[in-house]
Structures are given as C-alpha cells and as structure tokens.
Design a protein around this motif. Structure first.
Motif, PDB file in Angstrom:
ATOM      1  N   THR A 155      39.147  30.390  52.558  1.00  0.00           N
ATOM      2  CA  THR A 155      39.418  31.159  51.350  1.00  0.00           C
ATOM      3  C   THR A 155      40.788  30.862  50.752  1.00  0.00           C
ATOM      4  O   THR A 155      41.360  31.700  50.082  1.00  0.00           O
ATOM      5  N   ASP A 156      41.329  29.667  50.974  1.00  0.00           N
ATOM      6  CA  ASP A 156      42.632  29.322  50.393  1.00  0.00           C
ATOM      7  C   ASP A 156      42.684  29.700  48.914  1.00  0.00           C
ATOM      8  O   ASP A 156      41.946  29.151  48.106  1.00  0.00           O
ATOM      9  N   GLY A 157      43.557  30.623  48.571  1.00  0.00           N
ATOM     10  CA  GLY A 157      43.744  31.013  47.177  1.00  0.00           C
ATOM     11  C   GLY A 157      42.628  31.831  46.589  1.00  0.00           C
ATOM     12  O   GLY A 157      42.664  32.142  45.413  1.00  0.00           O
ATOM     13  N   LEU A 158      41.619  32.179  47.356  1.00  0.00           N
ATOM     14  CA  LEU A 158      40.470  32.910  46.830  1.00  0.00           C
ATOM     15  C   LEU A 158      40.287  34.215  47.585  1.00  0.00           C
ATOM     16  O   LEU A 158      40.722  34.352  48.719  1.00  0.00           O
ATOM     17  N   VAL A 159      39.615  35.146  46.960  1.00  0.00           N
ATOM     18  CA  VAL A 159      39.308  36.404  47.631  1.00  0.00           C
ATOM     19  C   VAL A 159      38.193  36.163  48.639  1.00  0.00           C
ATOM     20  O   VAL A 159      37.417  35.219  48.501  1.00  0.00           O
ATOM     21  N   PRO A 160      38.101  37.001  49.678  1.00  0.00           N
ATOM     22  CA  PRO A 160      37.007  36.855  50.633  1.00  0.00           C
ATOM     23  C   PRO A 160      35.651  36.909  49.919  1.00  0.00           C
ATOM     24  O   PRO A 160      35.441  37.719  49.021  1.00  0.00           O
ATOM     25  N   GLY A 161      34.762  36.027  50.304  1.00  0.00           N
ATOM     26  CA  GLY A 161      33.440  35.967  49.699  1.00  0.00           C
ATOM     27  C   GLY A 161      33.358  34.990  48.543  1.00  0.00           C
ATOM     28  O   GLY A 161      32.304  34.791  47.965  1.00  0.00           O
ATOM     29  N   ALA A 162      34.492  34.351  48.191  1.00  0.00           N
ATOM     30  CA  ALA A 162      34.504  33.402  47.079  1.00  0.00           C
ATOM     31  C   ALA A 162      34.458  31.977  47.607  1.00  0.00           C
ATOM     32  O   ALA A 162      35.016  31.671  48.657  1.00  0.00           O
ATOM     33  N   ARG A 216      35.314  46.479  42.143  1.00  0.00           N
ATOM     34  CA  ARG A 216      36.302  46.325  41.058  1.00  0.00           C
ATOM     35  C   ARG A 216      37.580  45.665  41.572  1.00  0.00           C
ATOM     36  O   ARG A 216      38.120  44.760  40.932  1.00  0.00           O
ATOM     37  N   CYS A 217      38.062  46.096  42.708  1.00  0.00           N
ATOM     38  CA  CYS A 217      39.297  45.563  43.289  1.00  0.00           C
ATOM     39  C   CYS A 217      39.153  44.074  43.608  1.00  0.00           C
ATOM     40  O   CYS A 217      40.040  43.266  43.300  1.00  0.00           O
ATOM     41  N   ALA A 218      38.043  43.693  44.226  1.00  0.00           N
ATOM     42  CA  ALA A 218      37.819  42.283  44.572  1.00  0.00           C
ATOM     43  C   ALA A 218      37.693  41.431  43.312  1.00  0.00           C
ATOM     44  O   ALA A 218      38.238  40.322  43.250  1.00  0.00           O
ATOM     45  N   LEU A 219      37.013  41.941  42.298  1.00  0.00           N
ATOM     46  CA  LEU A 219      36.885  41.201  41.043  1.00  0.00           C
ATOM     47  C   LEU A 219      38.256  41.058  40.379  1.00  0.00           C
ATOM     48  O   LEU A 219      38.600  39.986  39.875  1.00  0.00           O
ATOM     49  N   GLU A 270      41.124  40.907  41.823  1.00  0.00           N
ATOM     50  CA  GLU A 270      41.869  39.889  42.563  1.00  0.00           C
ATOM     51  C   GLU A 270      41.347  38.488  42.235  1.00  0.00           C
ATOM     52  O   GLU A 270      42.127  37.554  42.070  1.00  0.00           O
ATOM     53  N   LEU A 271      40.036  38.339  42.119  1.00  0.00           N
ATOM     54  CA  LEU A 271      39.444  37.054  41.769  1.00  0.00           C
ATOM     55  C   LEU A 271      39.943  36.592  40.401  1.00  0.00           C
ATOM     56  O   LEU A 271      40.235  35.417  40.198  1.00  0.00           O
ATOM     57  N   LEU A 272      40.075  37.519  39.465  1.00  0.00           N
ATOM     58  CA  LEU A 272      40.453  37.188  38.090  1.00  0.00           C
ATOM     59  C   LEU A 272      41.959  37.257  37.849  1.00  0.00           C
ATOM     60  O   LEU A 272      42.402  37.176  36.704  1.00  0.00           O
ATOM     61  N   ARG A 273      42.718  37.392  38.904  1.00  0.00           N
ATOM     62  CA  ARG A 273      44.168  37.595  38.787  1.00  0.00           C
ATOM     63  C   ARG A 273      44.838  36.571  37.879  1.00  0.00           C
ATOM     64  O   ARG A 273      45.742  36.905  37.130  1.00  0.00           O
ATOM     65  N   HIS A 274      44.420  35.320  37.907  1.00  0.00           N
ATOM     66  CA  HIS A 274      45.038  34.277  37.098  1.00  0.00           C
ATOM     67  C   HIS A 274      44.073  33.717  36.059  1.00  0.00           C
ATOM     68  O   HIS A 274      44.246  32.592  35.611  1.00  0.00           O
ATOM     69  N   TRP A 275      43.068  34.489  35.694  1.00  0.00           N
ATOM     70  CA  TRP A 275      42.055  33.977  34.767  1.00  0.00           C
ATOM     71  C   TRP A 275      42.147  34.698  33.438  1.00  0.00           C
ATOM     72  O   TRP A 275      42.268  35.924  33.385  1.00  0.00           O
ATOM     73  N   GLY A 276      42.064  33.961  32.376  1.00  0.00           N
ATOM     74  CA  GLY A 276      41.848  34.520  31.057  1.00  0.00           C
ATOM     75  C   GLY A 276      43.053  35.130  30.369  1.00  0.00           C
ATOM     76  O   GLY A 276      44.123  35.272  30.924  1.00  0.00           O
TER      77      GLY A 276
END
Length: 161
Positions: free
Chosen positions: A17-24, A49-52, A54-60
């Motif tokens: 999971t380097d740089g990614l949330v668990p499950g990504a 919501r929390c995991a999403l 974190e996943l989108l932390r640097h997106w958009g």
C-alpha cells in the motif's frame, strides 16, 4: 498486479500500500479502492468517508473531493437502509476522473424524487447525486445493482501519492 509487485519490478521498495490507503491498488495510471460494508451497518458510513477522503487527499480541485465524499455517503447509506445484504463500495481514480460504484444485492431500482417538506432528511440522496455528479446511473447486476457516479477534475497532484 498488486502495488507491491509493481514496485518490485520497477526497483522500488515498500509495502503493497505504498502511498495508498488500505484496500487500494494501483493499475497503471488509475487507483482502485474497494470496501465491503455489512448489511444495516450504518456505523460503517463514517469509515467509508474517511478512507475515501484519504484516497482523494491529493486528487482534484478544492471542493471536488468533498462532493465525492458526500455523494458516496449518500449512496452507501441508501444501500444499507434499503437492502438487507450490505454493499460493496468501489472507487476508481484516474488523474482526471473519479468513479464511485456502490453495489448492493437487492433488485429494486432507485429513482430520485423530490421529497415533501415534512419528509425530514429522507429522499434527498439521489437528488444530490443527480445535481452534483458529472454523470451517474444504475446498472443491473446478476443479483442486485450498481449505483454509480463520476466526477471530473483537474489534477491537483500525483494520483495516490
């Protein structure tokens, strides 16, 4: 190919999971994240919501990840309230597009409707999805359905970093 395998072939080090949330998992230029939510487990919605987030932390662009979080919360809540068998949430993120799918195991198709004023907070989820998503829809699946939405954004940084 899992992220750890990809890193090993590219000479990088680290965990799956380097740089990614668990499950990504990273798939080329996209990142996919999946979470199973037990039936009627509304307490799981904040975790999704929390995991999403974190996943989108640097997106958009600013605000777009907030919309994604809101719409995902609405779809997951609908799936848990209106079905008995839980849901599977999948988010697929590319540098420009986010697609979130919520699969449940009930055959009844959802329809957005304008709730009555005295309806409390019920009935607004799909209206929000319809108003805020760039695209959305419902796909029937062998057993159940997938309600999905897409958001498009200019990248704010590298995907999944």
């Amino acid at each position: 190919m899992r992220v750890g395998e990809m890193m090993g072939r590219q000479g990088g080090a680290g965990s799956v999971t380097d740089g990614l949330v668990p499950g990504a998992e990273r798939h080329g230029r996209s990142v996919q994240w999946r979470r199973h939510v037990a039936g009627a487990d509304l307490s799981a919605v904040p975790g999704v919501r929390c995991a999403l987030r974190e996943l989108l932390r640097h997106w958009g662009e600013p605000g777009v990840p907030d919309v994604a979080e809101l719409l995902t919360s609405e779809l997951v809540t609908n799936a848990l309230i209106h079905t008995e068998h839980g849901a599977v949430v999948t988010a697929t993120m590319t540098p420009r597009t986010l697609r979130v799918e919520v699969r449940d195991f009930a055959t009844a198709l959802p329809t957005p409707y304008a709730p009555a004023i005295d309806d409390g907070t019920h009935g607004r989820g799909l209206v929000l999805v319809q108003a805020l998503a760039d695209a959305w829809g419902v796909l029937t699946h062998g057993v159940g359905k997938v309600v999905w939405f897409e958001l498009t954004s200019r990248p704010a940084g590298p995907v999944g970093v």
